[in-house]
Design an enzyme around this catalytic site. Structure first.
Site, PDB file in Angstrom:
ATOM      1  N   HIS A 241       0.779  -1.245   0.000  1.00 17.46           N
ATOM      2  CA  HIS A 241       0.000   0.000   0.000  1.00 17.46           C
ATOM      3  C   HIS A 241       0.809   1.293   0.000  1.00 17.46           C
ATOM      4  O   HIS A 241       0.286   2.353   0.357  1.00 17.46           O
ATOM      5  CB  HIS A 241      -0.943   0.023   1.215  1.00 17.46           C
ATOM      6  CG  HIS A 241      -2.072  -0.958   1.135  1.00 17.46           C
ATOM      7  ND1 HIS A 241      -1.881  -2.318   1.214  1.00 17.46           N
ATOM      8  CD2 HIS A 241      -3.415  -0.778   0.993  1.00 17.46           C
ATOM      9  CE1 HIS A 241      -3.043  -2.934   1.137  1.00 17.46           C
ATOM     10  NE2 HIS A 241      -4.000  -2.036   0.990  1.00 17.46           N
TER      11      HIS A 241
ATOM     12  N   GLY B 267      -0.892  -2.300  -5.834  1.00 16.41           N
ATOM     13  CA  GLY B 267      -1.731  -3.428  -5.433  1.00 16.41           C
ATOM     14  C   GLY B 267      -3.126  -2.978  -5.067  1.00 16.41           C
ATOM     15  O   GLY B 267      -4.098  -3.695  -5.277  1.00 16.41           O
ATOM     16  N   HIS B 268      -3.219  -1.795  -4.490  1.00 14.08           N
ATOM     17  CA  HIS B 268      -4.519  -1.173  -4.184  1.00 14.08           C
ATOM     18  C   HIS B 268      -4.554   0.172  -4.890  1.00 14.08           C
ATOM     19  O   HIS B 268      -3.833   1.098  -4.539  1.00 14.08           O
ATOM     20  CB  HIS B 268      -4.681  -0.985  -2.673  1.00 14.08           C
ATOM     21  CG  HIS B 268      -6.081  -0.624  -2.247  1.00 14.08           C
ATOM     22  ND1 HIS B 268      -6.835   0.367  -2.866  1.00 14.08           N
ATOM     23  CD2 HIS B 268      -6.870  -1.115  -1.254  1.00 14.08           C
ATOM     24  CE1 HIS B 268      -8.007   0.457  -2.280  1.00 14.08           C
ATOM     25  NE2 HIS B 268      -8.061  -0.425  -1.304  1.00 14.08           N
TER      26      HIS B 268
ATOM     27  N   HIS C 286     -11.921  -7.010  -5.500  1.00 13.61           N
ATOM     28  CA  HIS C 286     -12.103  -6.104  -4.363  1.00 13.61           C
ATOM     29  C   HIS C 286     -12.811  -4.838  -4.831  1.00 13.61           C
ATOM     30  O   HIS C 286     -12.335  -4.121  -5.700  1.00 13.61           O
ATOM     31  CB  HIS C 286     -10.725  -5.780  -3.785  1.00 13.61           C
ATOM     32  CG  HIS C 286     -10.737  -5.015  -2.518  1.00 13.61           C
ATOM     33  ND1 HIS C 286     -10.751  -3.639  -2.486  1.00 13.61           N
ATOM     34  CD2 HIS C 286     -10.700  -5.418  -1.224  1.00 13.61           C
ATOM     35  CE1 HIS C 286     -10.730  -3.222  -1.230  1.00 13.61           C
ATOM     36  NE2 HIS C 286     -10.702  -4.286  -0.441  1.00 13.61           N
TER      37      HIS C 286
ATOM     38  N   GLU D  88     -13.779  -8.870   0.203  1.00 14.24           N
ATOM     39  CA  GLU D  88     -14.541  -7.614   0.123  1.00 14.24           C
ATOM     40  C   GLU D  88     -14.906  -7.315  -1.337  1.00 14.24           C
ATOM     41  O   GLU D  88     -14.721  -6.214  -1.846  1.00 14.24           O
ATOM     42  CB  GLU D  88     -13.721  -6.460   0.712  1.00 14.24           C
ATOM     43  CG  GLU D  88     -13.275  -6.704   2.153  1.00 14.24           C
ATOM     44  CD  GLU D  88     -12.408  -5.600   2.696  1.00 14.24           C
ATOM     45  OE1 GLU D  88     -12.632  -5.166   3.840  1.00 14.24           O
ATOM     46  OE2 GLU D  88     -11.491  -5.158   1.988  1.00 14.24           O
TER      47      GLU D  88
ATOM     48  N   CYS E 277     -16.788   2.315   2.217  1.00 14.46           N
ATOM     49  CA  CYS E 277     -15.819   2.911   1.293  1.00 14.46           C
ATOM     50  C   CYS E 277     -16.178   2.635  -0.160  1.00 14.46           C
ATOM     51  O   CYS E 277     -15.918   3.465  -1.036  1.00 14.46           O
ATOM     52  CB  CYS E 277     -14.415   2.389   1.569  1.00 14.46           C
ATOM     53  SG  CYS E 277     -13.588   3.147   2.985  1.00 14.46           S
TER      54      CYS E 277
ATOM     55  N   CYS F 273     -10.499   2.448   7.469  1.00  9.84           N
ATOM     56  CA  CYS F 273     -10.578   3.215   6.229  1.00  9.84           C
ATOM     57  C   CYS F 273     -11.902   3.956   6.091  1.00  9.84           C
ATOM     58  O   CYS F 273     -11.957   5.053   5.522  1.00  9.84           O
ATOM     59  CB  CYS F 273     -10.352   2.307   5.023  1.00  9.84           C
ATOM     60  SG  CYS F 273     -11.415   0.846   4.990  1.00  9.84           S
ATOM     61  N   CYS F 274     -13.002   3.388   6.614  1.00 11.75           N
ATOM     62  CA  CYS F 274     -14.328   3.954   6.349  1.00 11.75           C
ATOM     63  C   CYS F 274     -14.644   5.229   7.139  1.00 11.75           C
ATOM     64  O   CYS F 274     -15.182   6.185   6.562  1.00 11.75           O
ATOM     65  CB  CYS F 274     -15.399   2.901   6.598  1.00 11.75           C
ATOM     66  SG  CYS F 274     -15.297   1.468   5.484  1.00 11.75           S
TER      67      CYS F 274
END
Length: 489
Positions: free
Chosen positions: A129, A178-179, A253, A305, A323, A401-402
């Site tokens: 990340h 990756g994200h 995802h 997810e 998110c 994260c949310c």
């Protein structure tokens, strides 16, 4: 759309924004500083202090813990536009000073690797990340510059962007996140600075994805360590199984997906790229017509997810991450730049009233990560397969994260209400507000969502003719329009 030109005055959303500015932002500030008892420890600010040499200790939290601070700072920036607060701005400035001090001489910024594993920088793009955190901090930097005119964080992230551009690209090291998120950040940096290198790098990351579906497996083979233990061969999970032009189904995802789609749509609109827009449209249609809940929730399974099969949308096992719903709003707004199709505004409205604000309790201090459509006491949160469907909102999360994502979404609401081109003003959402646009000042008085009456008072600024296009929600079977008291329909 400049948020400074939009003032929300709405009985529904005005209250929601006041809750965020007055309660949620201070609450989350305390959490990020480990001053809020009884909730999951964050340590995120302390990580930056340690990386900056201002404190002693060990890194704590998720590998992407920096992003919590970035999203909160972005929300603070928008909050300062809604409700100027010199004390809050000073505290944000102090945090930015700490972030700047944590930046390495080569421009690199990431507390996990600076503190814990400096020898492993950039070796595990699949799991770690670094680019994701950079993207979120880029967004925060642009927002804070727009809100305050202060460019310290923007300069920090220009340094990090330069570091990334020097490392990844054609004739350099190959790489993809990756994200996905850095693509959004780079595009926002481009819009703020006009630096073409940022837009070029965003395109590189988007178009490099899927060219070599074995990229993450080859990366993993070069190192003898893992972080989460992700399976590099599961290329659909992070949408690296095919190029963005070959993908026509929303897979993997869900947050990764909609963040990538957002950047694709932004780039398509910015460069009037029809091929790229067509790719976005295919993905949009598949996602919203076959893989989206009635609430707007996406990503139906806890396993990864992720999206699953078409129309596989169980109520009681729903994942529907907060998110992901926020990311779908981002995507919809970028699609509206290129095509003023009401289906995008419909999706934004659906998400805002259903898929997003369900993620926050009305006291502003408890949050849902998962948003099921059905909860069964004694089963939800307890039985295998249902443990993610918790019946009560926690105060915070190890993976948080949310909650800060909600902050930046609610405080930036004005960005999603309008578009304006050479001869048309487009109103996308029935939100009470005063809007100072290029062609006109518009006051909207709304009784939405409790009642259906909305009025627009339009004061032109020039003698030029223009149209006002008001989005009529797709679910309406009938409606009536009056102009200066005269019924039009």
């Amino acid at each position: 759309m400049d948020l400074k030109d939009i003032k929300i005055e709405d009985p529904f959303w005005g209250h929601m924004q006041e809750l965020v500015t007055d309660v949620v932002i201070p609450f989350q500030e305390d959490v990020l500083n480990d001053r809020q008892p009884g909730v999951e420890k964050s340590h995120a600010i302390e990580n930056f202090k340690i990386a900056a040499g201002l404190s002693q200790g060990e890194f704590y939290g998720m590998v992407f813990q920096d992003s919590d601070v970035a999203k909160w700072l972005e929300g603070v920036a928008y909050s300062l536009i809604i409700k100027p607060d010199a004390a809050l701005e000073k505290r944000a400035d102090d945090i930015i000073d700490i972030i700047a001090a944590a930046q390495q001489p080569d421009g690199y910024l990431n507390t996990y690797f600076t503190i814990k594993e400096p020898e492993h920088r950039w070796q595990n793009l699949l799991e770690c990340h670094e680019l994701y955190c950079a993207g979120h901090m880029m967004e925060a930097a642009v927002a804070y510059y727009d809100a305050t005119g202060k460019d310290k964080l923007l300069k920090v992230m220009e340094g990090m962007a330069g570091h990334i551009i020097d490392r990844f690209g054609p004739d350099k090291l190959p790489g993809i996140p990756g994200h996905q998120e850095v693509e959004i950040g780079l595009m926002r940096m481009y819009h703020a600075t006009g630096n073409e290198a940022y837009k070029k790098q965003a395109r590189y990351f988007l178009e490099e994805r899927g060219k070599n579906p074995a990229f993450f497996a080859e990366e993993a083979a070069k190192r003898d360590w893992k972080h989460f233990g992700m399976i590099p061969e599961d290329t659909k999970y992070n949408q690296s199984h095919a190029t963005i032009y070959e993908q026509d189904e929303a897979v993997g995802h869900s947050v990764r997906a909609v963040y990538m789609y957002t950047a694709m749509a932004d780039l398509a609109a910015t460069e009037h790229d029809e091929k790229l827009f067509d790719a976005c449209e295919r993905l949009w249609n598949n996602m919203t017509e076959k893989k989206m809940y009635i609430t707007g929730g996406i990503g139906s399974t806890v396993e990864g997810e992720a999206f699953t099969k078409e129309y596989e949308l169980p109520n009681d096992m729903a994942y529907a991450e907060t998110c992901a719903s926020i990311g779908l709003v981002f995507f919809a707004k970028q699609m509206l730049k290129m095509s003023k199709n009401g289906k995008y505004a419909d999706a934004m409205e659906r998400e805002l009233y259903n898929g997003i604000i369900s993620g926050m309790q009305l006291d502003g201090k408890r949050f849902f990560y998962v948003n099921p459509l059905e909860v069964n006491p004694g089963v939800s949160g307890e039985i295998f397969g249902y443990k993610h469907v918790i019946p009560e909102r926690p105060g915070w999360y190890a993976c948080a994260c949310c909650p800060p994502n909600l902050v930046r979404m609610v405080t930036s609401l004005g960005r999603y209400a309008w578009d304006e081109d050479d001869d048309v003003i487009y109103s996308h959402l029935f939100i009470g507000q005063e809007a100072r646009l290029k062609k006109a000042d518009i006051k909207v008085v709304s009784e939405y969502p409790w009642k259906g009456h909305v009025s627009y008072s339009i004061t032109p600024k020039t003698g030029d003719e223009f149209a006002v296009a008001i989005h009529i929600p797709g679910y309406l079977k009938s409606f009536e329009v009056t102009l200066n008291g005269m019924r039009l329909k």
